[in-house]
Design an enzyme around this catalytic site. Structure first.
Site, PDB file in Angstrom:
ATOM      1  CG  ASP A 129      -2.016  -1.009   1.149  1.00 53.80           C
ATOM      2  OD1 ASP A 129      -2.172  -1.642   0.092  1.00 53.80           O
ATOM      3  OD2 ASP A 129      -2.726  -1.198   2.160  1.00 53.80           O
ATOM      4  NE  ARG A 178      -5.465  -2.627  -3.298  1.00 54.18           N
ATOM      5  CZ  ARG A 178      -4.783  -2.832  -2.168  1.00 54.18           C
ATOM      6  NH1 ARG A 178      -4.281  -1.822  -1.502  1.00 54.18           N
ATOM      7  NH2 ARG A 178      -4.597  -4.066  -1.724  1.00 54.18           N
ATOM      8  CG  HIS A 221     -16.425   1.815  -2.229  1.00 58.19           C
ATOM      9  ND1 HIS A 221     -15.602   2.518  -1.386  1.00 58.19           N
ATOM     10  CD2 HIS A 221     -16.223   0.509  -1.955  1.00 58.19           C
ATOM     11  CE1 HIS A 221     -14.947   1.674  -0.614  1.00 58.19           C
ATOM     12  NE2 HIS A 221     -15.296   0.451  -0.941  1.00 58.19           N
ATOM     13  NE  ARG A 282      -5.355   6.769   6.089  1.00 59.69           N
ATOM     14  CZ  ARG A 282      -5.026   6.292   7.289  1.00 59.69           C
ATOM     15  NH1 ARG A 282      -4.957   7.097   8.324  1.00 59.69           N
ATOM     16  NH2 ARG A 282      -4.764   5.001   7.451  1.00 59.69           N
TER      17      ARG A 282
END
Length: 324
Positions: A129, A178, A221, A282
């Site tokens: 990440d 990602r 999303h 966050r």
């Protein structure tokens, strides 16, 4: 304004500490898949039963003590062992700062090397990440060192709000990437501030990587972006083996199940542990609309609040003050 508010909450140490103590009373289990390894394995198995794979994140970041980083490393190694033993469809997501990046570069490199070696032995993928701008280059540097050592079970994240996102996506086109929008407060000199600009850049780099990259995790999303990219992959005949959709645990559950049911590769980002508050704030800063997706789950009748995360912040403060 709302985005800045949630970012400020995520950085509030008092609220983070209170959340660790009272998280379950506030329904944190709706957005965190457990506080320990057995609990998170149970959650993963439930998602796997619906055809959904998982990436597991042990919550915690910006560690400043070597013993804390070593503990995080040992816990992540235990998660890798549990994934192997339970034969679940899951891989690891981790933050370099949690493994000591702010303490000592070589120390962090050794910790990450040990994790990748363990994961490689079980054919488990590890995703790095990427955090705030101060840590972007150091994280990519440590990734580059590990790639030079020959590790091929590692990928990373590109944040669409950075002006340099296109540069990053092209540099790492041969990795599993990602793509996210970005969830930290960054200055206009290095990052887009307007949602329309961020969304446009997201689509630009996602389309490029879908056409040219190894494997793309479409992490959002936002159904507008999802529907756009569904049409894009169909138009360009991009095989489903080259991409997946990804969402956070507890968010848009119906859409997660629907995408998996439609035959798309789907991966749920599964966080677990006690340090949930900063992570969750966050996520709301990244897309304040996320508040509407989970508020009914996070705040129930037992908490006596249905007015949102702002009230939740004050509840944490009140609960802690009563105990003093």
């Amino acid at each position: 304004m709302l985005r800045d508010f949630f970012i400020a909450l995520s950085q509030n140490q008092f609220l983070n500490q209170a959340a660790r103590k009272y998280g379950l009373k506030l329904g944190a289990q709706s957005v965190v898949a457990g506080t320990n390894i057995p609990e998170v394995m149970k959650s993963i198995k439930e998602l796997n039963a619906h055809g959904i794979s998982c990436t597991v994140d042990l919550l915690g970041e910006f560690v400043s003590k070597k013993e804390e980083a070593t503990e995080a490393k040992e816990n992540i190694l235990a998660v890798i062992e549990a994934i192997h033993e339970n034969k679940v469809d899951a891989h690891i997501s981790l933050k370099p700062t949690q493994l000591g990046l702010d303490i000592d570069y070589q120390f962090a490199l050794e910790n990450l090397r040990e994790i990748l070696q363990k994961a490689s032995g079980y054919n488990i993928f590890v995703n790095f990440d990427i955090e705030d701008s101060a840590h972007v280059q150091p994280a990519y540097d440590i990734l580059d060192d590990l790639l030079r050592e020959g590790f091929d079970n590692v990928g990373t994240v590109v944040q669409a709000y950075f002006h340099r996102a296109e540069e990053y996506i092209q540099k790492y086109k041969d990795l599993r990437i990602r793509i996210v929008k970005g969830a930290y407060k960054e200055p206009a000199e290095i990052a887009y501030q307007d949602k329309k600009d961020i969304d446009a850049n997201y689509l630009k780099i996602a389309e490029w990587h879908l056409l040219n990259g190894k494997f793309t995790s479409i992490a959002t999303h936002d159904h507008h972006i999802i529907n756009h990219l569904k049409r894009f992959v169909e138009k360009h005949n991009i095989p489903k083996e080259k991409y997946e959709f990804q969402m956070l645990y507890g968010f848009r559950k119906d859409m997660q199940l629907q995408l998996a049911k439609e035959g798309y590769n789907f991966c749920t980002y599964v966080p677990f542990g006690q340090d949930w508050y900063g992570y969750f704030m966050r996520r709301l800063a990244e897309r304040p609309q996320n508040l509407n997706l989970v508020v009914k789950q996070v705040f129930n009748k037992k908490t006596n609040t249905i007015i949102g995360l702002t009230a939740g912040a004050f509840i944490l403060g009140r609960m802690s003050k009563r105990k003093k």
